[in-house]
Write a protein that holds these residues in place. Structure first.
Motif, PDB file in Angstrom:
ATOM      1  N   GLU A 107     -32.445 -43.585  -8.251  1.00 20.29           N
ATOM      2  CA  GLU A 107     -31.781 -43.972  -9.498  1.00 20.29           C
ATOM      3  C   GLU A 107     -31.990 -42.913 -10.584  1.00 20.29           C
ATOM      4  O   GLU A 107     -32.358 -43.195 -11.711  1.00 20.29           O
ATOM      5  CB  GLU A 107     -32.295 -45.329  -9.979  1.00 20.29           C
ATOM      6  N   ILE A 108     -31.734 -41.648 -10.173  1.00 19.66           N
ATOM      7  CA  ILE A 108     -31.788 -40.542 -11.126  1.00 19.66           C
ATOM      8  C   ILE A 108     -30.464 -39.807 -11.070  1.00 19.66           C
ATOM      9  O   ILE A 108     -29.727 -39.898 -10.078  1.00 19.66           O
ATOM     10  CB  ILE A 108     -32.939 -39.575 -10.819  1.00 19.66           C
ATOM     11  N   VAL A 109     -30.174 -39.070 -12.128  1.00 16.99           N
ATOM     12  CA  VAL A 109     -28.917 -38.330 -12.216  1.00 16.99           C
ATOM     13  C   VAL A 109     -29.106 -36.972 -11.524  1.00 16.99           C
ATOM     14  O   VAL A 109     -30.089 -36.276 -11.788  1.00 16.99           O
ATOM     15  CB  VAL A 109     -28.506 -38.123 -13.690  1.00 16.99           C
ATOM     16  N   PRO A 110     -28.210 -36.568 -10.600  1.00 18.32           N
ATOM     17  CA  PRO A 110     -28.327 -35.250  -9.970  1.00 18.32           C
ATOM     18  C   PRO A 110     -28.209 -34.137 -11.016  1.00 18.32           C
ATOM     19  O   PRO A 110     -27.270 -34.109 -11.789  1.00 18.32           O
ATOM     20  CB  PRO A 110     -27.165 -35.212  -8.977  1.00 18.32           C
ATOM     21  N   GLU A 111     -29.210 -33.251 -10.993  1.00 22.47           N
ATOM     22  CA  GLU A 111     -29.231 -32.145 -11.954  1.00 22.47           C
ATOM     23  C   GLU A 111     -28.932 -30.790 -11.312  1.00 22.47           C
ATOM     24  O   GLU A 111     -28.685 -29.824 -12.014  1.00 22.47           O
ATOM     25  CB  GLU A 111     -30.612 -32.064 -12.636  1.00 22.47           C
ATOM     26  N   LEU A 112     -28.998 -30.690  -9.996  1.00 21.03           N
ATOM     27  CA  LEU A 112     -28.801 -29.424  -9.323  1.00 21.03           C
ATOM     28  C   LEU A 112     -27.337 -29.187  -9.025  1.00 21.03           C
ATOM     29  O   LEU A 112     -26.569 -30.147  -8.834  1.00 21.03           O
ATOM     30  CB  LEU A 112     -29.606 -29.374  -8.015  1.00 21.03           C
ATOM     31  N   ALA A 113     -26.962 -27.883  -8.946  1.00 20.91           N
ATOM     32  CA  ALA A 113     -25.590 -27.553  -8.595  1.00 20.91           C
ATOM     33  C   ALA A 113     -25.380 -27.695  -7.097  1.00 20.91           C
ATOM     34  O   ALA A 113     -26.342 -27.726  -6.307  1.00 20.91           O
ATOM     35  CB  ALA A 113     -25.267 -26.136  -9.039  1.00 20.91           C
ATOM     36  N   GLN A 114     -24.147 -27.779  -6.695  1.00 24.98           N
ATOM     37  CA  GLN A 114     -23.847 -27.997  -5.289  1.00 24.98           C
ATOM     38  C   GLN A 114     -24.195 -26.787  -4.434  1.00 24.98           C
ATOM     39  O   GLN A 114     -24.561 -26.931  -3.266  1.00 24.98           O
ATOM     40  CB  GLN A 114     -22.352 -28.339  -5.126  1.00 24.98           C
ATOM     41  N   ASP A 115     -24.137 -25.566  -5.010  1.00 20.49           N
ATOM     42  CA  ASP A 115     -24.443 -24.363  -4.251  1.00 20.49           C
ATOM     43  C   ASP A 115     -25.922 -23.959  -4.313  1.00 20.49           C
ATOM     44  O   ASP A 115     -26.311 -22.949  -3.742  1.00 20.49           O
ATOM     45  CB  ASP A 115     -23.591 -23.193  -4.750  1.00 20.49           C
TER      46      ASP A 115
END
Length: 337
Positions: free
Chosen positions: A284-292
């Motif tokens: 239940e956290i917001v994704p902070e990393l980029a997809q690449d």
């Protein structure tokens, strides 16, 4: 009254080493000079004034002994200083004598070496002069024998001289015998020059012939080497051609393998991204990393897996503890009853 030695008992000495007897004697002398102190219970009681007088007397005796010791020490010091100065004077004299003797020895050694060198040089010179005299005698004898031989040869060749003189008289071209000899030497020299030129020409022709043969052989060998090189290059060309076909097939296979690996890599990246999104959703956290950003995604997945591993261990421990608690209670009840 005279004592008869026969009436006395014979003396007997203990069989002890002299070093032990000397040690006991020195020990007895040392203990004799020590101040004897009696125990307090064996001494008569004295008044303080008496004790003060006794102590002052002891102090006076000690001071007197100290003065005597100081006088004795000063006296010994003066004697020691005198002996030390005497030793220094003797040392100085000995050092000067040693230096003089050393200098004298060195001078004598140098003179002796010079005399020995001079003697050896004189002996070598005498030997050289003797050898020179012997060599001169040999040379003199040799020259004398040559002189006698030349005189004999002159006598033997006297007829030729007379013949040359008759030639000069008969032929008006030559004035003296020397003209005949000069003409002969000129002709001989010309003959020698012509022979040398002919020899040089023949040698040049032989060198040219050898050079032509050598060049022919060299060029023939060079052509044969070139033919061998051409054949080797042809075989290498055929081998390189076959290798090129082989490597083209290998490159095609590598390209196909690269396409498959890129496809697998794309699938792995997509799987990592999906796993990362699912873990963020579970946490239940917001994704902070980029997809690449694959590296940080893998690190996040690793940390999450470690956390899950620790949680699993903790849950297993708790389950084990809850399973063993009823047994512990029953054993306690048994012990209590």
């Amino acid at each position: 009254m005279a004592v008869n030695k026969k009436d006395l008992a014979p003396l007997s000495f203990p069989k002890v080493g002299p070093e032990k007897i000397v040690r006991e004697y020195l020990y007895s002398k040392a203990t004799k000079s020590l101040t004897k102190k009696f125990p307090e219970w064996d001494m008569p009681r004295m008044e303080p004034s008496t004790e003060l007088v006794a102590k002052k007397r002891e102090l006076y005796d000690v001071e007197q002994r100290l003065v005597d010791k100081r006088r004795e020490a000063n006296k010994k010091r003066k004697e020691m200083n005198a002996q030390w100065r005497d030793l220094e004077d003797r040392e100085t004299i000995l050092r000067e004598n040693f230096i003089k003797f050393n200098k004298f020895v060195k001078e004598n050694q140098e003179k002796r070496e010079r005399a020995e060198r001079k003697l050896s040089d004189e002996k070598a010179l005498i030997q050289k002069r003797s050898d020179d005299i012997t060599e001169l005698k040999k040379n003199y004898d040799h020259m004398l024998s040559i002189k006698l031989q030349m005189e004999r040869n002159i006598k033997n060749h006297r007829m030729y001289e007379e013949y040359l003189q008759n030639v000069v008289k008969a032929c008006s071209t030559f004035r003296t015998v020397d003209d005949i000899l000069d003409r002969y030497e000129t002709l001989a020299e010309a003959r020698k020059v012509l022979a040398e030129r002919q020899e040089e020409d023949l040698s040049a022709l032989e060198d040219a012939r050898n050079e032509m043969i050598r060049v022919t052989e060299e060029k023939t060998l060079h052509i044969m080497g070139l033919n061998n090189v051409m054949a080797e290059l042809q075989s290498r060309y055929e081998a390189a051609k076959s290798k090129a076909l082989q490597w083209e097939l290998m490159v095609t296979k590598i390209k196909d393998t690269c396409v498959d690996k890129l496809r697998e890599l794309y699938e792995v990246r997509r799987s990592c991204w999906n796993v990362y999104l699912q873990m963020c959703k579970r946490k239940e956290i917001v994704p902070e990393l980029a997809q690449d950003d694959i590296e940080n995604q893998l690190l996040f997945i690793k940390r999450t897996l470690l956390e899950l591993k620790r949680i699993t261990k903790i849950s297993r421990r708790r389950a084990t503890r809850e399973g063993t608690r009823p047994n512990m209670r029953s054993t306690r009840t048994r012990r209590f009853f």
